[in-house]
Design a protein around this motif. Structure first.
Motif, PDB file in Angstrom:
ATOM      1  N   ASP A  13       0.969  -1.234   0.018  1.00  0.00           N
ATOM      2  CA  ASP A  13      -0.110  -0.044  -0.111  1.00  0.00           C
ATOM      3  C   ASP A  13       0.912   1.035   0.041  1.00  0.00           C
ATOM      4  OD1 ASP A  13      -2.465  -1.598  -0.027  1.00  0.00           O
ATOM      5  OD2 ASP A  13      -2.614  -1.149   2.010  1.00  0.00           O
ATOM      6  N   ALA A  14       1.908   1.204   0.686  1.00  0.00           N
ATOM      7  CA  ALA A  14       2.898   2.288   0.818  1.00  0.00           C
ATOM      8  C   ALA A  14       3.467   2.602  -0.378  1.00  0.00           C
ATOM      9  CB  ALA A  14       3.910   2.331   1.970  1.00  0.00           C
ATOM     10  N   LYS A  15       3.860   1.539  -1.094  1.00  0.00           N
ATOM     11  CA  LYS A  15       4.681   1.677  -2.552  1.00  0.00           C
ATOM     12  C   LYS A  15       3.524   2.145  -3.497  1.00  0.00           C
ATOM     13  CE  LYS A  15       7.274  -0.978  -5.730  1.00  0.00           C
ATOM     14  NZ  LYS A  15       7.790  -2.467  -5.985  1.00  0.00           N
ATOM     15  N   GLN A  16       2.412   1.656  -3.416  1.00  0.00           N
ATOM     16  CA  GLN A  16       1.374   2.326  -4.417  1.00  0.00           C
ATOM     17  C   GLN A  16       1.125   3.674  -4.013  1.00  0.00           C
ATOM     18  OE1 GLN A  16       1.476  -0.236  -6.889  1.00  0.00           O
ATOM     19  NE2 GLN A  16      -0.549   0.476  -7.097  1.00  0.00           N
ATOM     20  N   SER A  17       0.733   4.218  -2.911  1.00  0.00           N
ATOM     21  CA  SER A  17       0.749   5.438  -2.368  1.00  0.00           C
ATOM     22  C   SER A  17       1.900   6.218  -3.166  1.00  0.00           C
ATOM     23  CB  SER A  17       0.629   5.749  -1.060  1.00  0.00           C
ATOM     24  OG  SER A  17      -0.496   5.178  -0.456  1.00  0.00           O
ATOM     25  N   LYS A  18       3.131   5.999  -2.883  1.00  0.00           N
ATOM     26  CA  LYS A  18       4.277   6.686  -3.413  1.00  0.00           C
ATOM     27  C   LYS A  18       4.144   6.704  -4.887  1.00  0.00           C
ATOM     28  CE  LYS A  18       8.969   7.129  -2.330  1.00  0.00           C
ATOM     29  NZ  LYS A  18      10.247   6.681  -1.711  1.00  0.00           N
ATOM     30  N   LEU A  19       3.903   5.633  -5.520  1.00  0.00           N
ATOM     31  CA  LEU A  19       3.770   5.709  -6.900  1.00  0.00           C
ATOM     32  C   LEU A  19       2.630   6.478  -7.526  1.00  0.00           C
ATOM     33  CD1 LEU A  19       4.507   1.872  -7.853  1.00  0.00           C
ATOM     34  CD2 LEU A  19       5.978   3.793  -8.302  1.00  0.00           C
ATOM     35  N   ARG A  20       1.817   6.503  -6.955  1.00  0.00           N
ATOM     36  CA  ARG A  20       0.613   7.500  -7.480  1.00  0.00           C
ATOM     37  C   ARG A  20       0.749   8.867  -6.980  1.00  0.00           C
ATOM     38  NH1 ARG A  20      -4.956   7.567  -8.582  1.00  0.00           N
ATOM     39  NH2 ARG A  20      -6.088   9.406  -7.512  1.00  0.00           N
ATOM     40  N   ALA A  21       1.478   9.337  -5.897  1.00  0.00           N
ATOM     41  CA  ALA A  21       1.809  10.382  -5.780  1.00  0.00           C
ATOM     42  C   ALA A  21       2.843  10.729  -6.886  1.00  0.00           C
ATOM     43  CB  ALA A  21       2.614  10.707  -4.397  1.00  0.00           C
ATOM     44  N   GLY A  69     -12.934  27.481 -19.903  1.00  0.00           N
ATOM     45  CA  GLY A  69     -13.650  25.985 -20.133  1.00  0.00           C
ATOM     46  C   GLY A  69     -12.495  24.908 -20.682  1.00  0.00           C
ATOM     47  N   TRP A  70     -11.372  25.237 -21.191  1.00  0.00           N
ATOM     48  CA  TRP A  70     -10.291  24.685 -21.962  1.00  0.00           C
ATOM     49  C   TRP A  70      -9.547  24.332 -20.611  1.00  0.00           C
ATOM     50  CZ3 TRP A  70      -5.198  25.943 -22.202  1.00  0.00           C
ATOM     51  CH2 TRP A  70      -4.421  25.106 -22.783  1.00  0.00           C
ATOM     52  N   VAL A  71      -9.324  25.322 -19.642  1.00  0.00           N
ATOM     53  CA  VAL A  71      -8.481  25.267 -18.646  1.00  0.00           C
ATOM     54  C   VAL A  71      -9.202  23.907 -17.658  1.00  0.00           C
ATOM     55  CG1 VAL A  71      -7.363  25.950 -16.203  1.00  0.00           C
ATOM     56  CG2 VAL A  71      -7.042  27.215 -18.887  1.00  0.00           C
ATOM     57  N   GLN A  72     -10.499  24.107 -17.601  1.00  0.00           N
ATOM     58  CA  GLN A  72     -11.280  23.040 -16.740  1.00  0.00           C
ATOM     59  C   GLN A  72     -11.309  21.752 -17.292  1.00  0.00           C
ATOM     60  OE1 GLN A  72     -15.167  25.108 -16.591  1.00  0.00           O
ATOM     61  NE2 GLN A  72     -14.832  25.755 -14.363  1.00  0.00           N
ATOM     62  N   ALA A  73     -11.337  21.924 -18.675  1.00  0.00           N
ATOM     63  CA  ALA A  73     -11.210  20.400 -19.295  1.00  0.00           C
ATOM     64  C   ALA A  73      -9.671  19.655 -19.305  1.00  0.00           C
ATOM     65  CB  ALA A  73     -11.615  20.669 -20.813  1.00  0.00           C
ATOM     66  N   MET A  74      -8.816  20.637 -19.273  1.00  0.00           N
ATOM     67  CA  MET A  74      -7.484  20.162 -18.969  1.00  0.00           C
ATOM     68  C   MET A  74      -7.132  19.647 -17.563  1.00  0.00           C
ATOM     69  SD  MET A  74      -5.613  20.705 -21.568  1.00  0.00           S
ATOM     70  CE  MET A  74      -3.651  20.867 -21.112  1.00  0.00           C
ATOM     71  N   ARG A  75      -7.845  20.307 -16.569  1.00  0.00           N
ATOM     72  CA  ARG A  75      -7.804  19.774 -15.267  1.00  0.00           C
ATOM     73  C   ARG A  75      -8.450  18.373 -15.211  1.00  0.00           C
ATOM     74  NH1 ARG A  75      -8.861  25.727 -12.576  1.00  0.00           N
ATOM     75  NH2 ARG A  75      -6.529  26.289 -12.589  1.00  0.00           N
ATOM     76  N   ALA A  76      -9.728  18.289 -15.747  1.00  0.00           N
ATOM     77  CA  ALA A  76     -10.449  17.028 -15.902  1.00  0.00           C
ATOM     78  C   ALA A  76      -9.853  15.918 -16.245  1.00  0.00           C
ATOM     79  CB  ALA A  76     -11.920  17.430 -16.460  1.00  0.00           C
ATOM     80  N   ALA A  77      -8.943  16.204 -17.425  1.00  0.00           N
ATOM     81  CA  ALA A  77      -8.209  15.212 -18.138  1.00  0.00           C
ATOM     82  C   ALA A  77      -7.194  14.537 -17.187  1.00  0.00           C
ATOM     83  CB  ALA A  77      -7.545  15.853 -19.366  1.00  0.00           C
ATOM     84  N   CYS A  78      -6.775  15.272 -16.154  1.00  0.00           N
ATOM     85  CA  CYS A  78      -5.568  14.970 -15.367  1.00  0.00           C
ATOM     86  C   CYS A  78      -6.028  13.355 -14.643  1.00  0.00           C
ATOM     87  CB  CYS A  78      -5.189  15.853 -14.358  1.00  0.00           C
ATOM     88  SG  CYS A  78      -4.338  17.446 -15.044  1.00  0.00           S
ATOM     89  N   LEU A  79      -7.192  13.555 -14.086  1.00  0.00           N
ATOM     90  CA  LEU A  79      -7.473  12.249 -13.356  1.00  0.00           C
ATOM     91  C   LEU A  79      -7.419  10.991 -14.038  1.00  0.00           C
ATOM     92  CD1 LEU A  79      -8.506  11.145 -10.759  1.00  0.00           C
ATOM     93  CD2 LEU A  79     -10.845  11.484 -11.326  1.00  0.00           C
ATOM     94  N   PRO A  80      -7.893  10.788 -15.331  1.00  0.00           N
ATOM     95  CA  PRO A  80      -7.894   9.509 -16.094  1.00  0.00           C
ATOM     96  C   PRO A  80      -6.360   9.303 -16.288  1.00  0.00           C
ATOM     97  CG  PRO A  80      -9.429  11.019 -17.242  1.00  0.00           C
ATOM     98  CD  PRO A  80      -8.787  11.677 -16.302  1.00  0.00           C
ATOM     99  N   LEU A  81      -5.550  10.105 -16.616  1.00  0.00           N
ATOM    100  CA  LEU A  81      -4.243  10.081 -16.953  1.00  0.00           C
ATOM    101  C   LEU A  81      -3.510   9.540 -15.470  1.00  0.00           C
ATOM    102  CD1 LEU A  81      -3.403  12.981 -19.028  1.00  0.00           C
ATOM    103  CD2 LEU A  81      -3.484  10.606 -19.723  1.00  0.00           C
ATOM    104  N   ILE A  82      -3.912  10.130 -14.406  1.00  0.00           N
ATOM    105  CA  ILE A  82      -3.426   9.752 -13.139  1.00  0.00           C
ATOM    106  C   ILE A  82      -3.693   8.269 -12.838  1.00  0.00           C
ATOM    107  CG2 ILE A  82      -3.392  10.090 -10.729  1.00  0.00           C
ATOM    108  CD1 ILE A  82      -3.700  13.039 -11.290  1.00  0.00           C
ATOM    109  N   GLU A  83      -4.874   7.995 -13.036  1.00  0.00           N
ATOM    110  CA  GLU A  83      -5.281   6.500 -12.723  1.00  0.00           C
ATOM    111  C   GLU A  83      -4.760   5.585 -13.619  1.00  0.00           C
ATOM    112  OE1 GLU A  83      -7.303   5.711 -10.124  1.00  0.00           O
ATOM    113  OE2 GLU A  83      -7.461   7.596  -9.546  1.00  0.00           O
ATOM    114  N   ASP A  84      -4.265   5.780 -14.757  1.00  0.00           N
ATOM    115  CA  ASP A  84      -3.706   4.836 -15.796  1.00  0.00           C
ATOM    116  C   ASP A  84      -2.156   5.127 -15.810  1.00  0.00           C
ATOM    117  OD1 ASP A  84      -3.271   3.095 -17.884  1.00  0.00           O
ATOM    118  OD2 ASP A  84      -4.435   3.990 -19.202  1.00  0.00           O
TER     119      ASP A  84
END
Length: 109
Positions: A13-21, A69-84
């Motif tokens: 879990d600690a390793k995964q947390s570090k990788l996610r960060a 709106g584009w800046v908001q869309a850019m920020r929203a695009a972060c989450l899927p990229l973080i998750e994958d």
């Protein structure tokens, strides 16, 4: 008495947390880089000031709303990229395109 210091054990879990960060930092840095590549902090400040003083014409206002709106869309695009962790954050297709008219607005400031 053991020579093993159990407080130094790194759990999965600690390793995964570090990788996610690390991934979060990487993705957010790329997002920021792309936003500032489109509009410098000076341009953003100047457009914000002009908008606040109601100095933008109708076309400029529409482009500014699109830019925000584009800046908001850019920020929203972060989450899927973080998750994958396999997603290529440097690939242009992973990020929203700059809306029409925004580059022209930015050039004016």
């Amino acid at each position: 008495m053991s020579n093993i210091d159990l407080s130094q054990i790194i759990t999965a879990d600690a390793k995964q947390s570090k990788l996610r960060a690390r991934r979060t930092t990487l993705v957010k840095a790329e997002c920021r880089r792309r936003i500032f590549a489109a509009a410098s902090d000076t341009a953003q400040t100047n457009i914000t000031a002009a908008s606040s003083a109601d100095l933008l014409d109708a076309q400029q206002k529409a482009a500014w709303v699109a830019a925000l709106g584009w800046v908001q869309a850019m920020r929203a695009a972060c989450l899927p990229l973080i998750e994958d962790p396999q997603a290529d954050v440097t690939h242009d297709g992973a990020w929203p395109d700059l809306p029409e008219g925004v580059a022209e607005l930015i050039e004016q400031f």
